[in-house]
Enzyme design. Structure first.
Site, PDB file in Angstrom:
ATOM      1  N   HIS A  65      -7.658   2.235  -5.579  1.00 42.87           N
ATOM      2  CA  HIS A  65      -7.280   0.946  -6.134  1.00 42.87           C
ATOM      3  C   HIS A  65      -8.485   0.045  -6.359  1.00 42.87           C
ATOM      4  CE1 HIS A  65      -7.193   0.696  -1.728  1.00 42.87           C
ATOM      5  NE2 HIS A  65      -7.337  -0.608  -1.811  1.00 42.87           N
ATOM      6  N   GLU A  90     -11.830  -7.453   0.025  1.00 41.18           N
ATOM      7  CA  GLU A  90     -11.356  -6.980   1.323  1.00 41.18           C
ATOM      8  C   GLU A  90     -12.511  -6.704   2.277  1.00 41.18           C
ATOM      9  OE1 GLU A  90      -7.402  -4.589  -0.352  1.00 41.18           O
ATOM     10  OE2 GLU A  90      -9.199  -3.480   0.229  1.00 41.18           O
ATOM     11  N   HIS A 126       4.104   3.682  -1.747  1.00 40.22           N
ATOM     12  CA  HIS A 126       3.321   3.016  -0.707  1.00 40.22           C
ATOM     13  C   HIS A 126       3.280   1.524  -1.029  1.00 40.22           C
ATOM     14  CE1 HIS A 126      -0.136   3.200   2.257  1.00 40.22           C
ATOM     15  NE2 HIS A 126      -0.327   2.010   1.720  1.00 40.22           N
ATOM     16  N   HIS A 129     -15.079  -4.172   0.382  1.00 41.01           N
ATOM     17  CA  HIS A 129     -14.741  -3.771  -0.978  1.00 41.01           C
ATOM     18  C   HIS A 129     -14.421  -5.049  -1.752  1.00 41.01           C
ATOM     19  CE1 HIS A 129     -13.420  -0.121   1.467  1.00 41.01           C
ATOM     20  NE2 HIS A 129     -14.526   0.238   0.825  1.00 41.01           N
ATOM     21  N   HIS A 147     -12.032   1.766  -4.570  1.00 41.88           N
ATOM     22  CA  HIS A 147     -12.112   2.379  -3.248  1.00 41.88           C
ATOM     23  C   HIS A 147     -10.795   3.070  -2.938  1.00 41.88           C
ATOM     24  CE1 HIS A 147     -10.675  -1.755  -2.698  1.00 41.88           C
ATOM     25  NE2 HIS A 147     -10.073  -1.384  -1.573  1.00 41.88           N
TER      26      HIS A 147
END
Length: 434
Positions: free
Chosen positions: A335, A341, A292, A365, A371
């Site tokens: 992560h 963010e 990803h 976050h 999260h």
């Protein structure tokens, strides 16, 4: 409003282009910016969005030719704007926990676009030109004979419910959910609501102007294309009458009377302009083998900082896209980031939080706060039959910042604050078998 040849809205393509447009033929001077007498006896006025000596490829300025200069305005008086905060309040002790807000209701208090702005979180300082603020707007009616100027930063507008008709000094932008608008620092504008009450998000950028990110190994094509950004053509508001001018200056708000419309620019040229962009034109890039990729591949615009590779703000979107990776956990992994963010959802469902994150809501976050997918999303993705799959009818976004976001007291006390947010991970067990 009038323009050169039609009452329908028209646009000029490109981001940071050298535009030239006139609402009346012959209004633009030729060969010089400020002749002794401008055509049609208009007033030349320069608006500089960067320092005079900024490198040529970064320099942003436009020449406006207007019926009256913007200096013609009454005395300013303080204006109450209790829910719009500038910069982070270091006095608020914030635990290192994830935060989420349910969609903000439009409420019963009538408000236009400016009076309906509420700050959820902010960082940095407008005086030192660092950081950003993340706001929501909750508007019930159009701005009429009033305009707004933000001297503290540029505004990135992300509608979530209802179109916005944004009248600026340079012309008019019609912006619907799924599109964004960028209004430069210092440019006057007002907002009408052609679809009725409207809700959305705002990024107030105190730092370097947003620009397209470098593409690096991606090459010459991909992500957002400059030609898909649209700037308005010149237009003039013909209706006479008084105006109220609201100005944000150094974190404070002021109001002044004006005897004429600030939207009296008959012609303009330059590369400082409001623009809009349809996120459906974003060319998504992702893995076609395994794993990803980082969310940086979804960057639409970036505001660089003085540290190369570390943005003051990245505006990132998660639009419809194909997922084809093999032997891969396809949603975002668990992560912790250096970058903080702030996330919003314009429409649809976010794949990492299929039930708890709703359109019009927001999450935060901060730096190094863990999260990732909730229990439902993790279990579904861990056992999914990995066929090619298209995430469709969805649009989420992030304002990513190198600085920690500090929520406002209004946001922390809001009934929309999801006090049970952390429970979405409580069911994740330890399945390890030695």
């Amino acid at each position: 409003m009038t323009n050169a040849s039609t009452t329908e809205l028209r646009y000029q393509s490109g981001f940071g282009n050298e535009y030239a447009t006139e609402a009346v033929a012959g209004a633009l001077p030729q060969g010089r910016n400020s002749p002794q007498r401008a055509p049609l006896d208009l007033y030349p006025e320069l608006i500089s969005g960067t320092a005079f000596t900024a490198p040529r490829h970064e320099n942003r300025r436009s020449w406006l030719y207007r019926r009256q200069p913007s200096v013609v305005v009454g005395r300013y008086q303080p204006y109450a704007q209790p829910h719009w905060t500038t910069g982070g309040d270091r006095g608020i002790a914030l635990p290192p926990e994830p935060l989420r807000w349910h969609p903000m209701p439009l409420g019963d208090t009538p408000a236009d676009f400016i009076d309906g702005i509420r700050t959820l979180a902010a960082n940095g300082d407008a005086e030192t030109q660092t950081g950003i603020a993340a706001h929501v707007y909750l508007a019930s009616h159009s701005m009429q004979r009033r305009a707004f100027v933000n001297a503290d930063g540029e505004l990135l507008i992300v509608p979530q419910q209802g179109r916005l008709l944004i009248t600026t000094e340079m012309g008019v932008l019609d912006v619907k959910p799924g599109e964004i608008a960028l209004v430069p620092r210092g440019v006057a504008f007002k907002v009408a609501l052609p679809d009725g009450p409207s809700r959305g998000y705002l990024c107030e950028n105190y730092g370097a102007q947003f620009r397209l990110p470098e593409l690096g190994p991606i090459g010459s094509n991909g992500l957002a294309n400059a030609r898909d950004f649209q700037a308005p053509v010149a237009a003039v508001e013909e209706e006479a009458g008084d105006y109220e001018l609201i100005k944000k200056f150094g974190g404070h708000f002021w109001r002044a009377p004006a005897g004429q419309s600030p939207f009296n620019v008959v012609a303009w040229h330059g590369n400082l302009a409001p623009v809009k962009y349809d996120t459906a034109n974003f060319m998504t890039i992702g893995s076609i083998s395994f794993d990803h990729p980082d969310p940086s591949i979804f960057t639409v615009l970036t505001s660089p900082s003085d540290t190369p590779g570390t943005a003051n703000c990245d505006f990132v979107i998660f639009p419809p896209r194909w997922l084809v990776m093999e032997d891969t956990f396809r949603p975002p992994w668990y992560h912790r980031n250096l970058m903080s963010e702030f996330m919003g959802l314009v429409y649809g469902e976010y794949d990492a939080k299929p039930g708890g994150f709703k359109p019009g809501g927001a999450s935060l976050h901060n730096c190094m706060v863990p999260h990732g997918p909730d229990k439902e999303a993790f279990e579904k993705a861990s056992h999914a039959d990995l066929k090619p799959h298209k995430l469709d009818n969805t649009l989420a976004f992030m304002f990513e910042s190198r600085l920690r976001f500090i929520p406002t007291n209004w946001a922390l006390q809001s009934p929309a604050l999801d006090t049970d947010y952390a429970d979405c991970w409580a069911g994740l067990k330890d399945p390890f078998k030695s």
